[in-house]
Motif scaffolding. Sequence first.
Motif, PDB file in Angstrom:
ATOM      1  N   THR A 107     -46.206  36.464  20.970  1.00  0.00           N
ATOM      2  CA  THR A 107     -46.411  37.833  20.518  1.00  0.00           C
ATOM      3  C   THR A 107     -45.981  37.958  19.057  1.00  0.00           C
ATOM      4  O   THR A 107     -45.041  37.287  18.632  1.00  0.00           O
ATOM      5  CB  THR A 107     -45.626  38.850  21.376  1.00  0.00           C
ATOM      6  N   GLY A 108     -46.680  38.790  18.342  1.00  0.00           N
ATOM      7  CA  GLY A 108     -46.308  39.106  16.971  1.00  0.00           C
ATOM      8  C   GLY A 108     -45.913  40.567  16.846  1.00  0.00           C
ATOM      9  O   GLY A 108     -45.725  41.084  15.754  1.00  0.00           O
ATOM     10  N   THR A 109     -45.796  41.229  17.990  1.00  0.00           N
ATOM     11  CA  THR A 109     -45.504  42.660  18.038  1.00  0.00           C
ATOM     12  C   THR A 109     -44.022  42.883  18.312  1.00  0.00           C
ATOM     13  O   THR A 109     -43.430  42.211  19.156  1.00  0.00           O
ATOM     14  CB  THR A 109     -46.330  43.322  19.165  1.00  0.00           C
ATOM     15  N   ALA A 110     -43.436  43.842  17.613  1.00  0.00           N
ATOM     16  CA  ALA A 110     -42.036  44.188  17.848  1.00  0.00           C
ATOM     17  C   ALA A 110     -41.862  44.681  19.279  1.00  0.00           C
ATOM     18  O   ALA A 110     -42.738  45.355  19.831  1.00  0.00           O
ATOM     19  CB  ALA A 110     -41.586  45.258  16.860  1.00  0.00           C
ATOM     20  N   GLY A 111     -40.738  44.324  19.874  1.00  0.00           N
ATOM     21  CA  GLY A 111     -40.470  44.763  21.231  1.00  0.00           C
ATOM     22  C   GLY A 111     -39.019  44.548  21.603  1.00  0.00           C
ATOM     23  O   GLY A 111     -38.244  43.926  20.877  1.00  0.00           O
ATOM     24  N   VAL A 112     -38.655  45.067  22.766  1.00  0.00           N
ATOM     25  CA  VAL A 112     -37.291  44.949  23.267  1.00  0.00           C
ATOM     26  C   VAL A 112     -37.187  43.697  24.125  1.00  0.00           C
ATOM     27  O   VAL A 112     -37.879  43.570  25.140  1.00  0.00           O
ATOM     28  CB  VAL A 112     -36.886  46.207  24.057  1.00  0.00           C
ATOM     29  N   LEU A 113     -36.354  42.770  23.687  1.00  0.00           N
ATOM     30  CA  LEU A 113     -36.112  41.543  24.448  1.00  0.00           C
ATOM     31  C   LEU A 113     -35.349  41.863  25.731  1.00  0.00           C
ATOM     32  O   LEU A 113     -35.684  41.380  26.807  1.00  0.00           O
ATOM     33  CB  LEU A 113     -35.322  40.544  23.596  1.00  0.00           C
ATOM     34  N   ALA A 114     -34.311  42.697  25.605  1.00  0.00           N
ATOM     35  CA  ALA A 114     -33.483  43.035  26.764  1.00  0.00           C
ATOM     36  C   ALA A 114     -32.801  44.371  26.524  1.00  0.00           C
ATOM     37  O   ALA A 114     -32.614  44.788  25.380  1.00  0.00           O
ATOM     38  CB  ALA A 114     -32.430  41.952  26.996  1.00  0.00           C
ATOM     39  N   THR A 115     -32.420  45.025  27.613  1.00  0.00           N
ATOM     40  CA  THR A 115     -31.553  46.197  27.516  1.00  0.00           C
ATOM     41  C   THR A 115     -30.213  45.829  28.143  1.00  0.00           C
ATOM     42  O   THR A 115     -30.148  45.077  29.113  1.00  0.00           O
ATOM     43  CB  THR A 115     -32.139  47.435  28.216  1.00  0.00           C
ATOM     44  N   VAL A 116     -29.160  46.355  27.540  1.00  0.00           N
ATOM     45  CA  VAL A 116     -27.804  46.078  27.992  1.00  0.00           C
ATOM     46  C   VAL A 116     -27.170  47.408  28.372  1.00  0.00           C
ATOM     47  O   VAL A 116     -27.123  48.334  27.572  1.00  0.00           O
ATOM     48  CB  VAL A 116     -26.988  45.375  26.882  1.00  0.00           C
TER      49      VAL A 116
END
Length: 182
Positions: A107-116
């Motif tokens: 992917t080249g799109t910004a996104g959330v890897l994880a939520t804490v």
Amino acid sequence: MKTKQILQSILVLILITGLVEASTIGAVTPNNITISNNVVFELGILLSPSQNIGAAQVDISYDPAVLRLESVTIRNMFGATAFSNNGTKSAGKVSGIYSTALSGGSTGTAGVLATVKFYTLKKGTTSVTLSNLKVVKPDYTTDVSTITNGLVVVQYPAWDINEDGVTDITDLLIVASHYGEV
């Protein structure tokens, strides 16, 4: 004045020739939060890639006297079938949070890897720090990365007069004893 023009010219040359490599930005989002005590809240680990990436890993640390880790949830940045791990938890740190696209995906799109998800334990301030950020491109080379850390300020609500973490009759008694004072 001449020095400024020379520096601007050098900067333009660097940008044109590509000597400065673009990077993936890893950030805690929101990066600054003020929150009450005794509540659960979430922070995200946001990745903004400069080019296509196929995998990412990161560690996160915080002050365990101020925050208690509730959970880490991997999001679908690399697709619903990504291979991922929500990390190894220890006091004040989660190591090895990662996700990787399968079958050569990227992917080249910004996104959330994880939520804490955290629970606030007491009044105080803690940095939420990302470290060991590694971002892998589809050709298995690593992308340069930069990090923006977060800050969490835990406060007692204004109506918790004695700051014991509980709003109760004791707080009301303190207010009542000063009723009419300026």
